[in-house]
Design an enzyme around this catalytic site. Structure first.
Site, mmCIF file in Angstrom:
data_model
loop_
_atom_site.group_PDB
_atom_site.id
_atom_site.type_symbol
_atom_site.label_atom_id
_atom_site.label_comp_id
_atom_site.label_asym_id
_atom_site.label_seq_id
_atom_site.Cartn_x
_atom_site.Cartn_y
_atom_site.Cartn_z
ATOM 1 N N GLN A 101 2.506 9.707 1.754
ATOM 2 C CA GLN A 101 3.818 9.064 1.641
ATOM 3 C C GLN A 101 4.558 9.514 0.382
ATOM 4 O O GLN A 101 5.766 9.338 0.293
ATOM 5 C CB GLN A 101 3.681 7.544 1.621
ATOM 6 C CG GLN A 101 3.330 6.962 2.975
ATOM 7 C CD GLN A 101 3.313 5.464 2.909
ATOM 8 O OE1 GLN A 101 2.357 4.863 2.431
ATOM 9 N NE2 GLN A 101 4.394 4.853 3.376
ATOM 10 N N GLY A 134 0.823 -1.198 0.000
ATOM 11 C CA GLY A 134 0.000 0.000 0.000
ATOM 12 C C GLY A 134 0.859 1.250 0.000
ATOM 13 O O GLY A 134 1.984 1.238 0.496
ATOM 14 N N CYS A 191 6.817 -0.493 7.176
ATOM 15 C CA CYS A 191 6.288 0.665 6.466
ATOM 16 C C CYS A 191 7.365 1.202 5.534
ATOM 17 O O CYS A 191 8.537 1.290 5.914
ATOM 18 C CB CYS A 191 5.884 1.737 7.481
ATOM 19 S SG CYS A 191 5.215 3.242 6.762
ATOM 20 N N LEU A 192 6.956 1.564 4.344
ATOM 21 C CA LEU A 192 7.895 2.141 3.379
ATOM 22 C C LEU A 192 8.532 3.421 3.906
ATOM 23 O O LEU A 192 9.646 3.767 3.530
ATOM 24 C CB LEU A 192 7.181 2.426 2.057
ATOM 25 C CG LEU A 192 6.613 1.209 1.343
ATOM 26 C CD1 LEU A 192 5.730 1.653 0.172
ATOM 27 C CD2 LEU A 192 7.711 0.286 0.871
ATOM 28 N N HIS A 244 -2.258 6.255 7.953
ATOM 29 C CA HIS A 244 -1.397 7.260 7.310
ATOM 30 C C HIS A 244 -2.192 8.534 7.011
ATOM 31 O O HIS A 244 -1.726 9.639 7.274
ATOM 32 C CB HIS A 244 -0.827 6.736 5.988
ATOM 33 C CG HIS A 244 0.474 6.043 6.118
ATOM 34 N ND1 HIS A 244 1.599 6.639 6.637
ATOM 35 C CD2 HIS A 244 0.846 4.783 5.775
ATOM 36 C CE1 HIS A 244 2.606 5.781 6.618
ATOM 37 N NE2 HIS A 244 2.175 4.641 6.099
ATOM 38 N N HIS A 270 -3.622 0.165 7.994
ATOM 39 C CA HIS A 270 -2.337 0.874 7.926
ATOM 40 C C HIS A 270 -2.452 2.141 7.072
ATOM 41 O O HIS A 270 -1.997 3.213 7.484
ATOM 42 C CB HIS A 270 -1.282 -0.080 7.346
ATOM 43 C CG HIS A 270 0.091 0.477 7.270
ATOM 44 N ND1 HIS A 270 1.083 0.141 8.170
ATOM 45 C CD2 HIS A 270 0.670 1.339 6.384
ATOM 46 C CE1 HIS A 270 2.203 0.772 7.845
ATOM 47 N NE2 HIS A 270 1.982 1.512 6.767
ATOM 48 N N GLU A 271 -3.059 2.021 5.890
ATOM 49 C CA GLU A 271 -3.121 3.177 4.978
ATOM 50 C C GLU A 271 -4.079 4.256 5.491
ATOM 51 O O GLU A 271 -3.797 5.443 5.343
ATOM 52 C CB GLU A 271 -3.485 2.725 3.565
ATOM 53 C CG GLU A 271 -2.507 1.744 2.940
ATOM 54 C CD GLU A 271 -1.045 2.171 2.981
ATOM 55 O OE1 GLU A 271 -0.755 3.381 2.881
ATOM 56 O OE2 GLU A 271 -0.180 1.283 3.120
#
Length: 163
Positions: free
Chosen positions: A51, A46, A89-90, A135, A131-132
């Site tokens: 991000q 995702g 996480c990226l 964010h 998670h997204e």
């Protein structure tokens, strides 16, 4: 459009609550293309708009064999017994910690044409949805760690080569 650079821990946009997407904005199509291009890379489940430096409520996903996006997503329902699951996480590269997540989740939003989008799933997709949307609410998964793991995470971040 193209794959965009992922913003890393410490960038203020990651802690910002994202604004709703205006479907009349001509730049939204480009944002969706960038989100989709950015999530298609190996190992990515995702990517939230913040991000890639855009403070709008949008994310792309790549889970369970499906790639897609949702605009103005709202996490409307989680259910089941919460469990600790390894999560990364990226925006916090190469670090994984156990996060409590629900095994099932449902997100509702719209597509580029304003048509309703409902994403509902279990396992990885449920984790991605939670998670997204975190964010987009200005939260990193680190914010959900228990005290012991949060302390370890911040020590690991300070020692990370990217920090």
């Amino acid at each position: 459009m193209a794959e965009r650079v992922i913003r890393i821990f410490g960038d203020p946009v990651l802690k910002s609550v994202c604004r709703p997407v205006d479907l009349g904005d001509p730049g939204v199509r480009g944002l969706v293309t960038d989100l989709l291009d950015s999530v298609k890379l190996p190992g990515r489940a995702g990517v939230a708009a913040n991000q890639i430096g855009v403070d709008l409520r949008a994310f792309s996903y790549n889970a369970d064999g499906e790639v897609g996006y949702v605009l103005n997503p709202v996490l409307v329902k989680v259910w089941g017994e919460p469990e600790h699951i390894g999560e990364g996480c990226l925006s916090v590269p190469d670090l994984w910690y156990p996060v409590e997540r629900y095994p099932f989740a449902r997100v509702e939003g719209v597509d580029l044409d304003g048509k309703p989008v409902v994403l509902e799933g279990e396992g990885l997709l449920a984790q991605v949805l939670q998670h997204e949307t975190d964010h987009l609410d200005g939260k990193l998964y680190l914010d959900r760690l228990d005290r012991e793991n949060r302390g370890k995470a911040y020590r690991d971040i300070r020692e990370a080569p990217w920090f």
